[in-house]
Scaffold this motif. Structure first.
Motif, PDB file in Angstrom:
ATOM      1  N   LEU A 135      99.995 107.201  82.717  1.00  0.00           N
ATOM      2  CA  LEU A 135      99.210 108.369  82.322  1.00  0.00           C
ATOM      3  C   LEU A 135      98.121 107.957  81.330  1.00  0.00           C
ATOM      4  O   LEU A 135      96.942 108.317  81.493  1.00  0.00           O
ATOM      5  CB  LEU A 135     100.124 109.436  81.708  1.00  0.00           C
ATOM      6  N   ALA A 136      98.495 107.163  80.327  1.00  0.00           N
ATOM      7  CA  ALA A 136      97.526 106.695  79.328  1.00  0.00           C
ATOM      8  C   ALA A 136      96.493 105.775  79.963  1.00  0.00           C
ATOM      9  O   ALA A 136      95.297 105.867  79.664  1.00  0.00           O
ATOM     10  CB  ALA A 136      98.250 105.976  78.192  1.00  0.00           C
ATOM     11  N   TYR A 137      96.929 104.887  80.837  1.00  0.00           N
ATOM     12  CA  TYR A 137      96.012 103.973  81.518  1.00  0.00           C
ATOM     13  C   TYR A 137      94.952 104.757  82.300  1.00  0.00           C
ATOM     14  O   TYR A 137      93.757 104.472  82.217  1.00  0.00           O
ATOM     15  CB  TYR A 137      96.781 103.029  82.450  1.00  0.00           C
ATOM     16  N   ILE A 138      95.401 105.753  83.048  1.00  0.00           N
ATOM     17  CA  ILE A 138      94.475 106.550  83.860  1.00  0.00           C
ATOM     18  C   ILE A 138      93.525 107.335  82.964  1.00  0.00           C
ATOM     19  O   ILE A 138      92.311 107.327  83.176  1.00  0.00           O
ATOM     20  CB  ILE A 138      95.255 107.455  84.834  1.00  0.00           C
ATOM     21  N   HIS A 139      94.040 107.993  81.945  1.00  0.00           N
ATOM     22  CA  HIS A 139      93.187 108.786  81.061  1.00  0.00           C
ATOM     23  C   HIS A 139      92.205 107.920  80.276  1.00  0.00           C
ATOM     24  O   HIS A 139      91.116 108.376  79.923  1.00  0.00           O
ATOM     25  CB  HIS A 139      94.029 109.627  80.103  1.00  0.00           C
ATOM     26  N   ASN A 140      92.566 106.680  80.012  1.00  0.00           N
ATOM     27  CA  ASN A 140      91.687 105.779  79.263  1.00  0.00           C
ATOM     28  C   ASN A 140      90.725 104.988  80.143  1.00  0.00           C
ATOM     29  O   ASN A 140      89.944 104.193  79.625  1.00  0.00           O
ATOM     30  CB  ASN A 140      92.526 104.797  78.423  1.00  0.00           C
ATOM     31  N   ASN A 141      90.742 105.191  81.431  1.00  0.00           N
ATOM     32  CA  ASN A 141      89.841 104.443  82.306  1.00  0.00           C
ATOM     33  C   ASN A 141      88.378 104.582  81.898  1.00  0.00           C
ATOM     34  O   ASN A 141      87.671 103.580  81.800  1.00  0.00           O
ATOM     35  CB  ASN A 141      90.071 104.857  83.760  1.00  0.00           C
ATOM     36  N   PRO A 142      87.879 105.789  81.611  1.00  0.00           N
ATOM     37  CA  PRO A 142      86.488 105.906  81.168  1.00  0.00           C
ATOM     38  C   PRO A 142      86.232 105.256  79.797  1.00  0.00           C
ATOM     39  O   PRO A 142      85.114 104.828  79.519  1.00  0.00           O
ATOM     40  CB  PRO A 142      86.245 107.420  81.091  1.00  0.00           C
ATOM     41  N   VAL A 143      87.261 105.160  78.967  1.00  0.00           N
ATOM     42  CA  VAL A 143      87.123 104.503  77.664  1.00  0.00           C
ATOM     43  C   VAL A 143      86.928 103.007  77.879  1.00  0.00           C
ATOM     44  O   VAL A 143      85.997 102.401  77.338  1.00  0.00           O
ATOM     45  CB  VAL A 143      88.358 104.770  76.770  1.00  0.00           C
ATOM     46  N   ARG A 144      87.793 102.409  78.702  1.00  0.00           N
ATOM     47  CA  ARG A 144      87.682 100.976  78.968  1.00  0.00           C
ATOM     48  C   ARG A 144      86.370 100.638  79.670  1.00  0.00           C
ATOM     49  O   ARG A 144      85.824  99.557  79.492  1.00  0.00           O
ATOM     50  CB  ARG A 144      88.875 100.483  79.802  1.00  0.00           C
ATOM     51  N   ALA A 145      85.828 101.565  80.451  1.00  0.00           N
ATOM     52  CA  ALA A 145      84.558 101.338  81.152  1.00  0.00           C
ATOM     53  C   ALA A 145      83.355 101.559  80.238  1.00  0.00           C
ATOM     54  O   ALA A 145      82.218 101.324  80.649  1.00  0.00           O
ATOM     55  CB  ALA A 145      84.468 102.255  82.366  1.00  0.00           C
ATOM     56  N   GLY A 146      83.581 102.032  79.017  1.00  0.00           N
ATOM     57  CA  GLY A 146      82.484 102.261  78.083  1.00  0.00           C
ATOM     58  C   GLY A 146      81.718 103.549  78.329  1.00  0.00           C
ATOM     59  O   GLY A 146      80.631 103.743  77.800  1.00  0.00           O
ATOM     60  N   VAL A 147      82.295 104.450  79.113  1.00  0.00           N
ATOM     61  CA  VAL A 147      81.638 105.723  79.428  1.00  0.00           C
ATOM     62  C   VAL A 147      81.789 106.715  78.277  1.00  0.00           C
ATOM     63  O   VAL A 147      80.876 107.477  77.981  1.00  0.00           O
ATOM     64  CB  VAL A 147      82.199 106.307  80.742  1.00  0.00           C
ATOM     65  N   VAL A 148      82.955 106.712  77.627  1.00  0.00           N
ATOM     66  CA  VAL A 148      83.253 107.594  76.491  1.00  0.00           C
ATOM     67  C   VAL A 148      83.991 106.796  75.415  1.00  0.00           C
ATOM     68  O   VAL A 148      84.544 105.724  75.701  1.00  0.00           O
ATOM     69  CB  VAL A 148      84.103 108.825  76.911  1.00  0.00           C
ATOM     70  N   ASP A 179      87.103 112.787  75.346  1.00  0.00           N
ATOM     71  CA  ASP A 179      85.678 113.040  75.559  1.00  0.00           C
ATOM     72  C   ASP A 179      85.285 113.078  77.034  1.00  0.00           C
ATOM     73  O   ASP A 179      84.169 113.477  77.365  1.00  0.00           O
ATOM     74  CB  ASP A 179      84.833 111.962  74.860  1.00  0.00           C
ATOM     75  N   SER A 180      86.168 112.650  77.909  1.00  0.00           N
ATOM     76  CA  SER A 180      85.838 112.607  79.339  1.00  0.00           C
ATOM     77  C   SER A 180      86.121 113.949  80.001  1.00  0.00           C
ATOM     78  O   SER A 180      87.197 114.525  79.829  1.00  0.00           O
ATOM     79  CB  SER A 180      86.641 111.520  80.052  1.00  0.00           C
ATOM     80  N   HIS A 181      85.170 114.402  80.770  1.00  0.00           N
ATOM     81  CA  HIS A 181      85.350 115.639  81.536  1.00  0.00           C
ATOM     82  C   HIS A 181      85.902 115.368  82.928  1.00  0.00           C
ATOM     83  O   HIS A 181      86.139 116.303  83.688  1.00  0.00           O
ATOM     84  CB  HIS A 181      84.027 116.402  81.632  1.00  0.00           C
TER      85      HIS A 181
END
Length: 174
Positions: free
Chosen positions: A107-120, A125-127
């Motif tokens: 769950l954390a890995y999936i929710h943090n995908n945009p964080v690791r990609a530098g998007v948010v 912060d991800s919509h």
């Protein structure tokens, strides 16, 4: 059936076939039509530009009972809008069974995908993940099983955001 799966659908040649809010809304719309017609449940999602992550509880029916109802119409619409011909998805989705003790990590890995990609900067912060729905900061689609996601993760709603943030560097095989 009953196993938690990490499902990754990749776009052909790692191309960005999900670029707009409209693309992502349409994908979620299709997912919302497909999930209730099957015995699978969705615990979390992240819609990235070149791939899609889903955390699903498998049902007795095959994965195609929902995936064809989502990916095929998405690809058809994308090709029509962009006047292109050819595949959008790179074959069938990759699926891994997640160990029960690691459901919260997924769950954390999936929710943090945009964080690791530098998007948010933070998952909150991800919509285009299910994280904001878990926090109550966005509407929860009826097909997203937050209650089961929290229960299987062993987290309360108050623990979720700080815990996900602390896991932002987590890799898929951790």
């Amino acid at each position: 059936a009953g196993e938690v799966l990490h499902v990754i659908s990749r776009f052909v040649d790692e191309q960005c076939f999900m670029n707009s809010d409209e693309d992502r809304s349409y994908y979620l719309h299709l997912l919302g039509l497909a999930i209730p017609k099957t015995d699978w449940r969705c615990l979390s999602y992240a819609l990235m530009s070149n791939h899609i992550h889903l955390e699903m509880v498998a049902g007795y029916r095959p994965a195609s009972s929902w995936s064809r109802r989502v990916n095929s119409p998405y690809a058809r619409r994308y090709n029509e809008l962009h006047e292109r011909i050819g595949p959008v998805f790179a074959g069938r989705a990759d699926m891994w069974i997640e160990q029960t003790a690691k459901v919260g990590h997924l769950l954390a890995y999936i929710h943090n995908n945009p964080v690791r990609a530098g998007v948010v900067g933070r998952a909150a912060d991800s919509h285009w993940t299910s994280h904001r729905a878990y926090l109550g900061d966005a509407p929860c689609p009826p097909w997203l099983d937050i209650e089961a996601g929290l229960a299987l993760s062993g987290l309360t709603p108050d623990e979720l955001d700080p815990w996900v943030h602390a896991q932002r560097g987590l890799r898929r095989d951790d």
